[in-house]
Scaffold this motif. Sequence first.
Motif, short mmCIF file in Angstrom:
data_model
loop_
_atom_site.label_atom_id
_atom_site.label_comp_id
_atom_site.label_asym_id
_atom_site.label_seq_id
_atom_site.Cartn_x
_atom_site.Cartn_y
_atom_site.Cartn_z
N GLY A 114 0.82 -1.42 0.16
CA GLY A 114 -0.30 0.04 -0.32
C GLY A 114 0.94 1.01 -0.22
N ALA A 115 1.88 1.03 -0.37
CA ALA A 115 2.88 2.91 -0.21
C ALA A 115 1.88 3.49 -1.46
CB ALA A 115 4.42 2.59 -0.24
N ARG A 116 2.75 4.70 -1.34
CA ARG A 116 3.06 4.98 -2.52
C ARG A 116 3.35 6.23 -3.60
NH1 ARG A 116 2.11 11.41 -3.55
NH2 ARG A 116 1.70 11.63 -1.29
N GLU A 117 3.35 5.22 -4.51
CA GLU A 117 4.52 5.65 -4.92
C GLU A 117 5.06 7.50 -5.98
OE1 GLU A 117 5.71 3.12 -8.42
OE2 GLU A 117 5.65 0.91 -7.24
N VAL A 118 5.66 7.39 -5.78
CA VAL A 118 6.03 8.99 -6.39
C VAL A 118 7.65 8.47 -7.05
CG1 VAL A 118 7.03 10.68 -5.38
CG2 VAL A 118 5.62 10.23 -4.65
N ASP A 119 7.27 8.56 -8.15
CA ASP A 119 8.71 8.84 -9.20
C ASP A 119 9.60 10.00 -9.13
OD1 ASP A 119 8.08 5.79 -10.38
OD2 ASP A 119 6.61 6.92 -11.63
N LEU A 120 10.37 9.65 -8.84
CA LEU A 120 11.47 10.38 -8.99
C LEU A 120 12.83 10.07 -9.64
CD1 LEU A 120 10.98 11.60 -4.86
CD2 LEU A 120 10.96 12.78 -6.87
N PRO A 121 13.30 10.24 -10.54
CA PRO A 121 14.37 10.27 -11.33
C PRO A 121 15.86 11.07 -11.27
CG PRO A 121 12.34 11.20 -12.98
CD PRO A 121 12.07 10.48 -12.06
N LEU A 122 16.42 10.98 -11.60
CA LEU A 122 18.42 11.36 -11.20
C LEU A 122 17.99 11.15 -12.75
CD1 LEU A 122 19.33 8.82 -8.73
CD2 LEU A 122 17.56 10.88 -8.34
N GLY A 123 18.72 13.19 -12.93
CA GLY A 123 18.89 13.23 -13.87
C GLY A 123 19.55 14.67 -14.08
N MET A 124 20.23 14.96 -15.63
CA MET A 124 20.24 16.18 -15.84
C MET A 124 19.75 16.51 -16.69
SD MET A 124 24.40 16.51 -17.02
CE MET A 124 25.36 17.13 -16.00
N ASP A 125 20.13 18.38 -16.90
CA ASP A 125 19.39 19.15 -18.31
C ASP A 125 20.14 19.63 -18.86
OD1 ASP A 125 18.05 21.29 -19.52
OD2 ASP A 125 16.66 22.35 -17.33
N MET A 126 20.15 19.00 -20.49
CA MET A 126 20.96 19.32 -20.56
C MET A 126 20.53 20.06 -21.76
SD MET A 126 21.65 15.95 -21.64
CE MET A 126 21.75 15.94 -23.07
N HIS A 127 20.21 20.96 -21.27
CA HIS A 127 20.10 22.75 -21.96
C HIS A 127 20.32 23.20 -21.64
CE1 HIS A 127 17.07 20.74 -25.22
NE2 HIS A 127 16.38 20.03 -23.68
N LYS A 128 21.05 23.59 -20.03
CA LYS A 128 21.90 23.77 -19.23
C LYS A 128 22.88 23.41 -18.43
CE LYS A 128 18.18 26.78 -18.52
NZ LYS A 128 17.10 26.21 -17.59
N PRO A 129 24.00 24.98 -18.53
CA PRO A 129 25.33 24.14 -18.44
C PRO A 129 26.33 23.44 -17.45
CG PRO A 129 24.79 26.27 -18.16
CD PRO A 129 23.66 25.95 -18.18
N TYR A 130 25.18 23.16 -16.18
CA TYR A 130 25.69 21.87 -15.54
C TYR A 130 24.45 22.36 -14.46
CZ TYR A 130 27.85 19.49 -11.33
OH TYR A 130 28.63 18.88 -11.08
N ARG A 131 23.25 21.07 -14.70
CA ARG A 131 22.26 21.36 -13.77
C ARG A 131 21.70 20.30 -13.98
NH1 ARG A 131 18.38 25.33 -14.69
NH2 ARG A 131 20.10 26.79 -13.92
N TRP A 132 22.02 19.74 -12.44
CA TRP A 132 21.00 18.38 -11.87
C TRP A 132 19.72 17.77 -11.60
CZ3 TRP A 132 24.06 13.82 -13.46
CH2 TRP A 132 25.56 13.87 -13.61
N THR A 133 19.01 17.52 -11.71
CA THR A 133 17.34 17.18 -11.72
C THR A 133 17.26 15.98 -11.11
OG1 THR A 133 17.15 16.41 -13.97
CG2 THR A 133 17.19 18.79 -13.77
N LEU A 134 16.28 16.32 -9.90
CA LEU A 134 15.39 15.13 -9.52
C LEU A 134 13.92 15.57 -9.38
CD1 LEU A 134 15.37 13.11 -7.24
CD2 LEU A 134 16.04 14.43 -5.33
#
Length: 517
Positions: free
Chosen positions: A400-420
């Motif tokens: 019964g856990a609620r799932e929250v998708d939080l992919p780990l990535g990078m914004d390719m359009h910005k100079p050094y921008r990591w995303t969650l």
Amino acid sequence: MTPDGLPNHYTRREVLAAGAGAAGALALGGYGLSRFWPDSGEARPDFVLRAQPETIELGGRKASTWTFGHGVPGPELRLKQGERVRIRVENALPEETTIHWHGINLENAMDGVPGVTQAPIPPGGSFLYDFVPPDAGTYFFHPHVGTQLDRGLYGALIVEPRLETLAYDREATLILDDWLDGIAGTPAQALARLRSGGMQMGGMSGMKGMGGMGGMDMSGTPTPGSYLTASGQESAWGSLPGLANLLQQGQLDAGDIRYPLYLINGRPPEDHASVQVRRGERLRLRVINAASDTLFSLAVDDHSLTVVASDGHEVVPTRTDALVIGMGERFDVLLDASRPGAHRIVASALGKGGRAVAILRYLGASRSRAPAANAPTARRARVVSYADLRTVEPAVRSAGAREVDLPLGMDMHKPYRWTLGGQAFPKAAEIAIARGEVVRFVLENSTMMPHPMHLHGHVFRPVGVGPHAPAKDTITVSPMQTTAVEFVADNPGGWMFHCHNAYHAEAGMMRVVQVAA
Ligand code: C2O
Ligand code: CU
């Protein structure tokens, strides 16, 4: 201090004296004592930490950095489980700061996150942290502002249990770090270089797998190398030994920064720290990775280790030769001292070609010499994975856990921008959670770099490793892998969830988890 200079046994009084002495000296420089010690009748703190610039010595090199006034690391603070502690943090730095008590499930207002749980402490200001640590174990503290973590502003935070259940004769703390401050510029300059794309490992390197392998789960693919599973088998991608093999072989991105030095307890290999032990004793080592951009594997020559806690929380004793430890993670291990002599404790900076070294020295073996710091280590080493660790607490439900998708990535359009979760902090929405809700964060890592993900104010458990999954607050997500963690949101307030790579967090890989009151 121990004879070896290991700052392992500060008493409350010594830390207080140290803080007061530093404050006295600095009062001449314009920081009036009255600012920090108001006549308000406010209770005297148990500890005073004064963040300040300091020039330290690292193996003969001078480095100007920021510390708590007595070199690196900061003092080891020892608290008592369930007992209130007051820690006054004074800011003698030229910029704002805060202190975060990493891994402690405390009340939100004491969590040390600027703009979320408190206003930042201005230069010349102070803040009284006042909390009760509910769980015993090995934790640490560090600022939560910019890249200050990558300076010398960190220390061990040990919560002593009401009742010790582990049997051991002595203990030592080993804090691992990657170091550039004052030797190769400052962390802020390193971040600026990454943002301008000018650094050798910066820019797009984190995403080099996106074309061919993006989203592919390579779990199970064999990764031959010197790191084996805990049972001595060849390891697979998705396990910690598999990650260590690929990092060592240069098949993954090990990080964004090249460091000139790696340290154990603030000391480089040529001026190493020592841990003393007597033959026949059982030694408890508290291992903390306080690095900003470096995963380590840690082993002690000629000794195997028994893992007894992970991120402070007890696990069923599990044998290993080496630990793979991401930034922000901690392991407690026991070592049986049965090989008199001098032995290296080697922390290899995975995929970076450097190492930190300390020496385990048996009393009475003062003439034995350990092998050279850079001499080879054992050819093969068994390494525990998260799936090998079992909590000693009762099994937890998982339905019964609620799932929250939080992919780990990078914004390719910005100079050094990591995303969650596709967003970059601070321009990111809060993740809203009801109090008491059971939540599952699904972390799909589509980059070629490992990300140690840390949640404030709670413990989580990795999903898919059985009902006895270990309790943790930081977990390393391997490249091209999906890791899910589950937790009960039982602590109200705004809690950070972020990558413990200080550069990734500062470049956006961080979110606020808002647990309703
Ligand atoms: Cu040690 Cu927000 O982390
Ligand atoms: Cu990261």
